[in-house]
Design a protein around this motif. Structure first.
Motif, PDB file in Angstrom:
ATOM      1  N   ASP A  66       1.039  -1.198  -0.136  1.00 17.59           N
ATOM      2  CA  ASP A  66      -0.146   0.005  -0.107  1.00 17.59           C
ATOM      3  C   ASP A  66       0.854   1.165   0.191  1.00 17.59           C
ATOM      4  OD1 ASP A  66      -1.530   2.366   0.863  1.00 17.59           O
ATOM      5  OD2 ASP A  66      -2.831   0.767   2.044  1.00 17.59           O
ATOM      6  N   PRO A  67       0.745   2.320  -0.915  1.00 20.31           N
ATOM      7  CA  PRO A  67       1.549   3.265  -0.971  1.00 20.31           C
ATOM      8  C   PRO A  67       1.435   4.090   0.273  1.00 20.31           C
ATOM      9  CG  PRO A  67       0.138   3.392  -2.953  1.00 20.31           C
ATOM     10  CD  PRO A  67      -0.200   2.081  -1.993  1.00 20.31           C
ATOM     11  N   HIS A  68       0.318   4.038   0.989  1.00 27.45           N
ATOM     12  CA  HIS A  68       0.291   4.831   2.277  1.00 27.45           C
ATOM     13  C   HIS A  68       1.185   4.418   3.313  1.00 27.45           C
ATOM     14  CE1 HIS A  68      -2.781   7.583   0.846  1.00 27.45           C
ATOM     15  NE2 HIS A  68      -3.666   6.450   0.497  1.00 27.45           N
ATOM     16  N   VAL A  69       1.490   3.040   3.277  1.00 27.07           N
ATOM     17  CA  VAL A  69       2.353   2.124   4.074  1.00 27.07           C
ATOM     18  C   VAL A  69       3.842   2.469   3.707  1.00 27.07           C
ATOM     19  CG1 VAL A  69       2.998  -0.048   4.917  1.00 27.07           C
ATOM     20  CG2 VAL A  69       0.417   0.475   4.628  1.00 27.07           C
ATOM     21  N   THR A  70       3.964   2.146   2.498  1.00 22.01           N
ATOM     22  CA  THR A  70       5.269   2.507   2.094  1.00 22.01           C
ATOM     23  C   THR A  70       6.093   3.619   2.197  1.00 22.01           C
ATOM     24  OG1 THR A  70       4.853   2.848  -0.239  1.00 22.01           O
ATOM     25  CG2 THR A  70       5.243   0.536   0.250  1.00 22.01           C
ATOM     26  N   ARG A  71       5.127   4.737   2.346  1.00 23.25           N
ATOM     27  CA  ARG A  71       5.670   6.028   2.779  1.00 23.25           C
ATOM     28  C   ARG A  71       6.134   6.301   4.027  1.00 23.25           C
ATOM     29  NH1 ARG A  71       5.641  10.094   5.681  1.00 23.25           N
ATOM     30  NH2 ARG A  71       5.577  12.127   5.075  1.00 23.25           N
ATOM     31  N   LEU A  72       5.556   5.286   5.032  1.00 20.85           N
ATOM     32  CA  LEU A  72       5.987   5.312   6.352  1.00 20.85           C
ATOM     33  C   LEU A  72       7.384   4.627   6.498  1.00 20.85           C
ATOM     34  CD1 LEU A  72       2.631   4.240   7.817  1.00 20.85           C
ATOM     35  CD2 LEU A  72       3.427   6.349   7.552  1.00 20.85           C
ATOM     36  N   PHE A  73       7.866   3.772   5.764  1.00 22.99           N
ATOM     37  CA  PHE A  73       9.056   2.998   5.735  1.00 22.99           C
ATOM     38  C   PHE A  73      10.317   3.924   6.081  1.00 22.99           C
ATOM     39  CE2 PHE A  73       7.454  -0.877   3.025  1.00 22.99           C
ATOM     40  CZ  PHE A  73       6.589  -1.334   4.292  1.00 22.99           C
ATOM     41  N   ASN A  74      10.273   5.292   5.782  1.00 22.82           N
ATOM     42  CA  ASN A  74      11.651   6.027   5.931  1.00 22.82           C
ATOM     43  C   ASN A  74      11.459   6.898   6.992  1.00 22.82           C
ATOM     44  OD1 ASN A  74      12.981   4.815   3.630  1.00 22.82           O
ATOM     45  ND2 ASN A  74      11.825   6.293   2.340  1.00 22.82           N
ATOM     46  N   LEU A  75      10.351   6.629   7.718  1.00 28.74           N
ATOM     47  CA  LEU A  75       9.891   7.601   8.933  1.00 28.74           C
ATOM     48  C   LEU A  75      10.545   6.876  10.249  1.00 28.74           C
ATOM     49  CD1 LEU A  75       6.203   8.740   8.338  1.00 28.74           C
ATOM     50  CD2 LEU A  75       8.574  10.084   7.889  1.00 28.74           C
ATOM     51  N   PRO A  76      10.927   7.610  11.117  1.00 30.72           N
ATOM     52  CA  PRO A  76      11.272   6.969  12.486  1.00 30.72           C
ATOM     53  C   PRO A  76      10.096   5.892  12.994  1.00 30.72           C
ATOM     54  CG  PRO A  76      11.801   9.098  12.814  1.00 30.72           C
ATOM     55  CD  PRO A  76      11.098   9.098  11.562  1.00 30.72           C
ATOM     56  N   CYS A  77      10.401   4.656  13.325  1.00 34.74           N
ATOM     57  CA  CYS A  77       9.373   3.788  13.849  1.00 34.74           C
ATOM     58  C   CYS A  77       9.563   3.472  15.091  1.00 34.74           C
ATOM     59  CB  CYS A  77       9.265   2.646  12.805  1.00 34.74           C
ATOM     60  SG  CYS A  77       8.132   1.349  13.424  1.00 34.74           S
ATOM     61  N   PHE A  78       9.039   4.149  16.227  1.00 29.49           N
ATOM     62  CA  PHE A  78       9.294   3.723  17.580  1.00 29.49           C
ATOM     63  C   PHE A  78       8.480   2.607  18.096  1.00 29.49           C
ATOM     64  CE2 PHE A  78       9.991   8.251  16.771  1.00 29.49           C
ATOM     65  CZ  PHE A  78      11.396   8.323  17.497  1.00 29.49           C
ATOM     66  N   CYS A  79       9.260   1.578  18.683  1.00 26.84           N
ATOM     67  CA  CYS A  79       8.517   0.358  19.135  1.00 26.84           C
ATOM     68  C   CYS A  79       8.538   0.001  20.496  1.00 26.84           C
ATOM     69  CB  CYS A  79       9.162  -0.812  18.389  1.00 26.84           C
ATOM     70  SG  CYS A  79       8.827  -0.648  16.454  1.00 26.84           S
ATOM     71  N   VAL A  80       7.772  -0.527  21.157  1.00 26.97           N
ATOM     72  CA  VAL A  80       7.745  -0.574  22.795  1.00 26.97           C
ATOM     73  C   VAL A  80       8.861  -1.711  23.174  1.00 26.97           C
ATOM     74  CG1 VAL A  80       6.087  -2.479  22.704  1.00 26.97           C
ATOM     75  CG2 VAL A  80       6.153  -0.913  24.367  1.00 26.97           C
ATOM     76  N   GLY A  81       9.096  -2.657  22.292  1.00 16.39           N
ATOM     77  CA  GLY A  81      10.230  -3.544  22.863  1.00 16.39           C
ATOM     78  C   GLY A  81      10.837  -4.504  21.715  1.00 16.39           C
ATOM     79  N   SER A  82      11.726  -5.429  21.830  1.00 12.68           N
ATOM     80  CA  SER A  82      12.572  -5.755  20.905  1.00 12.68           C
ATOM     81  C   SER A  82      11.766  -6.549  19.837  1.00 12.68           C
ATOM     82  CB  SER A  82      13.891  -6.725  21.532  1.00 12.68           C
ATOM     83  OG  SER A  82      13.147  -7.575  22.422  1.00 12.68           O
ATOM     84  N   GLN A  83      10.772  -7.298  20.424  1.00 11.30           N
ATOM     85  CA  GLN A  83      10.131  -8.380  19.469  1.00 11.30           C
ATOM     86  C   GLN A  83       9.215  -7.359  18.485  1.00 11.30           C
ATOM     87  OE1 GLN A  83       7.975 -11.020  22.113  1.00 11.30           O
ATOM     88  NE2 GLN A  83       9.257 -12.690  21.575  1.00 11.30           N
TER      89      GLN A  83
END
Length: 145
Positions: A66-83
């Motif tokens: 989805d183009p809306h999703v692929t645009r997010l790939f280059n943004l910082p993605c903050f995750c709660v934990g290692s998994q």
């Protein structure tokens, strides 16, 4: 033989049962929860400055083409934990940041970063709101999806 009752969602319980059976345990699977994507379309990602993910299951609701999703790939993605961080990298996110903790640890990590603006929180409908509440109180705009 020790019997273990697994109550997590079926797919997750089946994976865990396989590992436990190899270690000599007998497993009974009785899911107490079923997680189903809402089907709600993701749109308007042009105005998103970062992504926040509090569960690895969030990626099950996204379409990597989805183009809306692929645009997010280059943004910082903050995750709660290692998994969750590992799932984000596997899914295609390039700049994954691991809070290695809970919701408040995640909010602190985001606040320490240079990220300002709109944070897209990819999550279930029923979520713990500690991270979103903390960030909103600090002046961030958190947009749930």
């Amino acid at each position: 033989m020790t019997v273990i009752l697994l109550t997590r969602p079926r797919q997750e319980s089946e994976r865990l049962a396989e590992m436990l059976c190899q270690r000599g345990y007998e497993c009974l699977i009785a899911p107490m929860l079923k997680i189903v994507p809402t089907g709600e379309a993701l749109s308007d990602t042009e105005h998103v400055d970062a992504v926040m993910v509090t569960s690895g299951r969030a990626f099950d609701a996204l379409c990597p083409d989805d183009p809306h999703v692929t645009r997010l790939f280059n943004l910082p993605c903050f995750c709660v934990g290692s998994q969750t961080s590992e799932r984000a990298r596997e899914f295609g996110f390039h700049d994954v940041r691991d809070a290695a903790g809970d919701g408040l640890s995640l909010a602190q990590l985001i606040r320490r970063s240079v990220v300002k603006g709109v944070i897209l929180h990819i999550a279930a409908r029923d979520i713990a709101s500690a991270a979103s509440d903390d960030l909103t109180h600090a002046g961030y705009m958190v947009r749930p999806w």
